[in-house]
Design an enzyme around this catalytic site. Structure first.
Site, PDB file in Angstrom:
ATOM      1  N   LYS A 170     -17.768 -31.811  11.156  1.00  0.00           N
ATOM      2  CA  LYS A 170     -19.104 -32.112  11.045  1.00  0.00           C
ATOM      3  C   LYS A 170     -20.074 -31.033  11.918  1.00  0.00           C
ATOM      4  O   LYS A 170     -20.905 -30.511  11.451  1.00  0.00           O
ATOM      5  CB  LYS A 170     -19.665 -33.435  11.150  1.00  0.00           C
ATOM      6  CG  LYS A 170     -19.420 -34.413  10.242  1.00  0.00           C
ATOM      7  CD  LYS A 170     -20.191 -35.773  10.036  1.00  0.00           C
ATOM      8  CE  LYS A 170     -20.028 -36.562   9.044  1.00  0.00           C
ATOM      9  NZ  LYS A 170     -20.529 -37.959   9.169  1.00  0.00           N
ATOM     10  N   HIS A 206      -7.617 -27.619  28.233  1.00  0.00           N
ATOM     11  CA  HIS A 206      -8.078 -28.921  28.361  1.00  0.00           C
ATOM     12  C   HIS A 206      -7.741 -29.658  29.644  1.00  0.00           C
ATOM     13  O   HIS A 206      -8.114 -30.808  29.962  1.00  0.00           O
ATOM     14  CB  HIS A 206      -7.377 -29.767  27.281  1.00  0.00           C
ATOM     15  CG  HIS A 206      -7.760 -29.300  25.904  1.00  0.00           C
ATOM     16  ND1 HIS A 206      -8.990 -28.771  25.252  1.00  0.00           N
ATOM     17  CD2 HIS A 206      -7.063 -29.265  24.878  1.00  0.00           C
ATOM     18  CE1 HIS A 206      -8.968 -28.694  24.170  1.00  0.00           C
ATOM     19  NE2 HIS A 206      -7.776 -28.654  23.718  1.00  0.00           N
ATOM     20  N   SER A 259     -21.214 -17.077  14.451  1.00  0.00           N
ATOM     21  CA  SER A 259     -20.822 -18.208  15.285  1.00  0.00           C
ATOM     22  C   SER A 259     -21.225 -19.734  15.079  1.00  0.00           C
ATOM     23  O   SER A 259     -20.981 -20.552  15.653  1.00  0.00           O
ATOM     24  CB  SER A 259     -20.952 -17.824  16.819  1.00  0.00           C
ATOM     25  OG  SER A 259     -20.332 -16.634  17.266  1.00  0.00           O
ATOM     26  N   ASN A 262     -12.764 -24.756  20.386  1.00  0.00           N
ATOM     27  CA  ASN A 262     -12.437 -23.735  19.348  1.00  0.00           C
ATOM     28  C   ASN A 262     -13.791 -22.923  19.102  1.00  0.00           C
ATOM     29  O   ASN A 262     -13.519 -21.852  18.712  1.00  0.00           O
ATOM     30  CB  ASN A 262     -11.809 -24.477  18.020  1.00  0.00           C
ATOM     31  CG  ASN A 262     -10.399 -24.728  18.302  1.00  0.00           C
ATOM     32  OD1 ASN A 262      -9.356 -24.112  18.298  1.00  0.00           O
ATOM     33  ND2 ASN A 262     -10.161 -26.027  18.593  1.00  0.00           N
ATOM     34  N   TRP A 263     -14.838 -23.534  18.872  1.00  0.00           N
ATOM     35  CA  TRP A 263     -16.035 -23.115  18.636  1.00  0.00           C
ATOM     36  C   TRP A 263     -16.461 -21.891  19.730  1.00  0.00           C
ATOM     37  O   TRP A 263     -16.692 -20.783  19.667  1.00  0.00           O
ATOM     38  CB  TRP A 263     -16.977 -24.079  18.665  1.00  0.00           C
ATOM     39  CG  TRP A 263     -18.481 -23.412  18.029  1.00  0.00           C
ATOM     40  CD1 TRP A 263     -18.747 -22.360  17.435  1.00  0.00           C
ATOM     41  CD2 TRP A 263     -19.830 -24.041  18.759  1.00  0.00           C
ATOM     42  NE1 TRP A 263     -20.241 -22.245  17.407  1.00  0.00           N
ATOM     43  CE2 TRP A 263     -20.694 -23.355  18.056  1.00  0.00           C
ATOM     44  CE3 TRP A 263     -20.033 -25.193  19.710  1.00  0.00           C
ATOM     45  CZ2 TRP A 263     -22.142 -23.572  18.339  1.00  0.00           C
ATOM     46  CZ3 TRP A 263     -21.433 -25.306  19.628  1.00  0.00           C
ATOM     47  CH2 TRP A 263     -22.439 -24.464  19.187  1.00  0.00           C
TER      48      TRP A 263
END
Length: 314
Positions: free
Chosen positions: A271, A130, A248, A70-71
């Site tokens: 995290k 994925h 980002s 997602n990042w």
């Protein structure tokens, strides 16, 4: 895939609602000996997957779950939007199209009719998945779409995946020790991490494939973004790069997580660090993972990219 968050949030909220209604044994299904969550994927979608027609200018991101997908999807969209300098009118038009077509974030998510709808999306499309290369539509390779392969060290991956499973009702809950065993045996959603990395390693020398690690992006996001931009042909000046880097960072994305991903945001952006595996791994699990990595990935180019000796040793 999407610059529009309205449909994405609706889709993610539905995951929470529908997933909580299922019994643990109902939450996963097997397709070609790989497990998938029934709320996110459908057997019919996998059957229709080969009908997807890739374009040469598609931006493909392939990463095993919880490796930073997602990042990096956010980063790719930010680079694309900045480089192509969309006007406000162009952005609105693209968002309207995506909303009307009800696009989901991941290639294999959603209903089998999505591939016909995807044909109506304007170029360039950002497509995340994925899936291993042998499970992807042949058109991606035939049409020479560029693929960015994302890897992350296996110890942090399994810990992140465990916490994700704990909080997502579309996955069956499991205690850490049991989940670790399932992960090592490939009995988790999307199958074996080790098989995934081994399969993508076969493509790593292809001119249309580039690998990047979660850890190197955490070390130097600016440098990582410049390499990615060069690979996909994005042209940005230094000021534009810095703006994308600032927007980002994990901290910046976590601050807007509720707006960008709804209730899912708190689960997704936990995290975002390197080395969290030390909070859960026992000594025997450390040794088991070390042996598995040596057996499966030592000597491979993607294995070297992970820098196991740096990030996975006490």
């Amino acid at each position: 895939m999407s610059m529009n968050r309205k449909h994405a949030i609706k889709f993610l909220d539905k995951i929470f609602t529908d997933g909580s209604k299922l019994a643990p044994e109902e939450k996963l299904f097997s397709y070609k000996d790989v497990l998938y969550p029934v709320i996110l994927c459908q057997p019919e979608t996998f059957q229709a997957l080969e009908t997807f027609e890739a374009r040469m200018d598609d931006i493909i991101l392939a990463g095993y779950p919880k490796t930073g997908n997602n990042w990096l999807t956010h980063i790719l969209n930010s680079l694309k939007i900045t480089a192509e300098k969309y006007t406000e009118e162009e952005m609105k038009r693209r968002i309207d199209i995506e909303e009307q077509l009800a696009m989901t974030e991941c290639l294999e998510f959603g209903d089998p009719g999505k591939f016909k709808r995807m044909a109506k999306l304007p170029s360039r499309r950002t497509i995340a998945t994925h899936l291993s290369p042998q499970s992807l539509p042949s058109s991606i390779f035939k049409n020479k779409a560029k693929i960015l392969v994302l890897v992350r060290n296996p110890k942090d991956t399994v810990v992140s995946y465990f916490h994700f499973n704990e909080k997502m009702p579309c996955f069956p809950a499991s205690a850490w020790d049991a989940y670790f065993t399932d992960f090592m045996n490939g009995k988790v959603s999307w199958g074996s991490y080790f098989d995934y990395v081994k399969e993508w390693d076969k493509y790593i020398d292809d001119e249309n494939v580039m690998a990047v690690s979660y850890e190197e992006l955490k070390e130097d996001l600016n440098l990582g973004l410049k390499k990615i931009a060069t690979f996909f042909g994005f042209s940005l000046n230094e000021e534009e790069f810095q703006r994308v880097v600032e927007l980002s960072s994990f901290k910046a994305m976590k601050e807007i997580a509720h707006k960008s991903h709804g209730a899912f945001g708190e689960v997704l952006f936990r995290k975002g660090c390197v080395g969290d595996w030390k909070s859960l791994f026992t000594e025997s699990q450390n040794q088991a993972m070390d042996r598995k990595f040596e057996e499966c990935l030592a000597g491979t180019k993607l294995g070297a990219k992970i820098k196991y000796e740096v990030y996975c040793k006490v």
